[in-house]
Design a protein around this motif. Structure first.
Motif, PDB file in Angstrom:
ATOM      1  N   UNK A  17       0.822  -1.213   0.000  1.00 47.30           N
ATOM      2  CA  UNK A  17       0.000   0.000   0.000  1.00 47.30           C
ATOM      3  C   UNK A  17       0.857   1.264   0.000  1.00 47.30           C
ATOM      4  N   UNK A  18       2.055   1.213   0.592  1.00 49.70           N
ATOM      5  CA  UNK A  18       2.976   2.355   0.530  1.00 49.70           C
ATOM      6  C   UNK A  18       3.356   2.649  -0.925  1.00 49.70           C
ATOM      7  N   UNK A  19       3.721   1.599  -1.648  1.00 49.88           N
ATOM      8  CA  UNK A  19       4.110   1.762  -3.054  1.00 49.88           C
ATOM      9  C   UNK A  19       2.932   2.284  -3.870  1.00 49.88           C
ATOM     10  N   UNK A  20       1.739   1.740  -3.618  1.00 49.71           N
ATOM     11  CA  UNK A  20       0.549   2.195  -4.345  1.00 49.71           C
ATOM     12  C   UNK A  20       0.255   3.666  -4.043  1.00 49.71           C
ATOM     13  N   UNK A  21       0.341   4.053  -2.773  1.00 50.23           N
ATOM     14  CA  UNK A  21       0.092   5.445  -2.400  1.00 50.23           C
ATOM     15  C   UNK A  21       1.134   6.370  -3.026  1.00 50.23           C
ATOM     16  N   UNK A  22       2.372   5.956  -2.982  1.00 49.15           N
ATOM     17  CA  UNK A  22       3.441   6.765  -3.558  1.00 49.15           C
ATOM     18  C   UNK A  22       3.261   6.922  -5.059  1.00 49.15           C
ATOM     19  N   UNK A  66      10.543   9.612 -10.228  1.00 50.70           N
ATOM     20  CA  UNK A  66       9.244   9.064 -10.641  1.00 50.70           C
ATOM     21  C   UNK A  66       9.390   7.721 -11.342  1.00 50.70           C
ATOM     22  N   UNK A  67      10.410   7.579 -12.185  1.00 52.83           N
ATOM     23  CA  UNK A  67      10.622   6.315 -12.909  1.00 52.83           C
ATOM     24  C   UNK A  67      10.881   5.153 -11.960  1.00 52.83           C
ATOM     25  N   UNK A  68      11.581   5.421 -10.865  1.00 54.40           N
ATOM     26  CA  UNK A  68      11.865   4.383  -9.873  1.00 54.40           C
ATOM     27  C   UNK A  68      10.567   3.949  -9.198  1.00 54.40           C
ATOM     28  N   UNK A  69       9.747   4.906  -8.821  1.00 54.99           N
ATOM     29  CA  UNK A  69       8.460   4.594  -8.177  1.00 54.99           C
ATOM     30  C   UNK A  69       7.594   3.768  -9.134  1.00 54.99           C
ATOM     31  N   UNK A  78      13.004  -5.309  -6.809  1.00 50.02           N
ATOM     32  CA  UNK A  78      12.985  -5.311  -5.350  1.00 50.02           C
ATOM     33  C   UNK A  78      13.303  -3.938  -4.770  1.00 50.02           C
ATOM     34  N   UNK A  79      14.263  -3.220  -5.358  1.00 50.00           N
ATOM     35  CA  UNK A  79      14.644  -1.938  -4.793  1.00 50.00           C
ATOM     36  C   UNK A  79      15.666  -1.206  -5.628  1.00 50.00           C
ATOM     37  N   UNK A  90      18.828   3.701   0.088  1.00 54.93           N
ATOM     38  CA  UNK A  90      18.216   2.493  -0.437  1.00 54.93           C
ATOM     39  C   UNK A  90      16.710   2.584  -0.213  1.00 54.93           C
ATOM     40  N   UNK A  91      15.957   2.275  -1.237  1.00 46.52           N
ATOM     41  CA  UNK A  91      14.496   2.138  -1.129  1.00 46.52           C
ATOM     42  C   UNK A  91      14.165   0.759  -1.662  1.00 46.52           C
ATOM     43  N   UNK A  92      13.368   0.006  -0.890  1.00 43.67           N
ATOM     44  CA  UNK A  92      13.083  -1.373  -1.290  1.00 43.67           C
ATOM     45  C   UNK A  92      11.709  -1.800  -0.804  1.00 43.67           C
ATOM     46  N   UNK A  93      11.208  -2.839  -1.433  1.00 48.62           N
ATOM     47  CA  UNK A  93       9.945  -3.433  -1.025  1.00 48.62           C
ATOM     48  C   UNK A  93      10.147  -4.163   0.304  1.00 48.62           C
TER      49      UNK A  93
END
Length: 117
Positions: A17-22, A66-69, A78-79, A90-93
């Motif tokens: 849900x964090x990824x979806x919201x972002x 934006x492309x990373x998101x 994964x990240x 680092x940003x990761x699932x």
């Protein structure tokens, strides 16, 4: 959204849900209440090509292209990691833990190693 800080390294872990919201809103923020003072941590989508971060007014902000998101939201990637000066980013699932833990993991990504146990 979770953060982990160790030495000169900053890691953000994001649930489904964090990824979806972002991906939808382009930003999110959480806080830790220390009683008389708060620490805020945020992640914000930006038109850029690398990860960067700032700390000001009790707020840590991780800027993510934006492309990373989009890639996190639409693929099995994964990240992503990068450097901002000497700060490692680092940003990761956020995957479910393989061990039993008390925290709610229902919104985490399935751990790819779970089938190998």
């Amino acid at each position: 959204m979770k953060i982990r800080i160790k030495g000169n390294s900053l890691r953000y872990r994001l649930t489904k849900s964090d990824v979806a919201q972002l991906a939808e809103e382009g930003h999110m923020q959480e806080e830790v209440d220390f009683g008389g003072q708060q620490l805020y941590y945020a992640i914000k989508a930006v038109e850029d090509d690398h990860l960067s971060s700032i700390f000001r007014e009790n707020t840590i902000i991780l800027f993510v292209p934006n492309d990373v998101i989009k890639e996190l939201a639409e693929t099995d990637k994964v990240g992503f990691e990068g450097k901002h000066g000497s700060l490692h980013l680092l940003v990761e699932k956020d995957f479910t833990c393989l061990d039993n833990v008390a925290e709610d993991q229902s919104d985490n990504y399935p751990n790819p190693l779970a089938d190998k146990k």
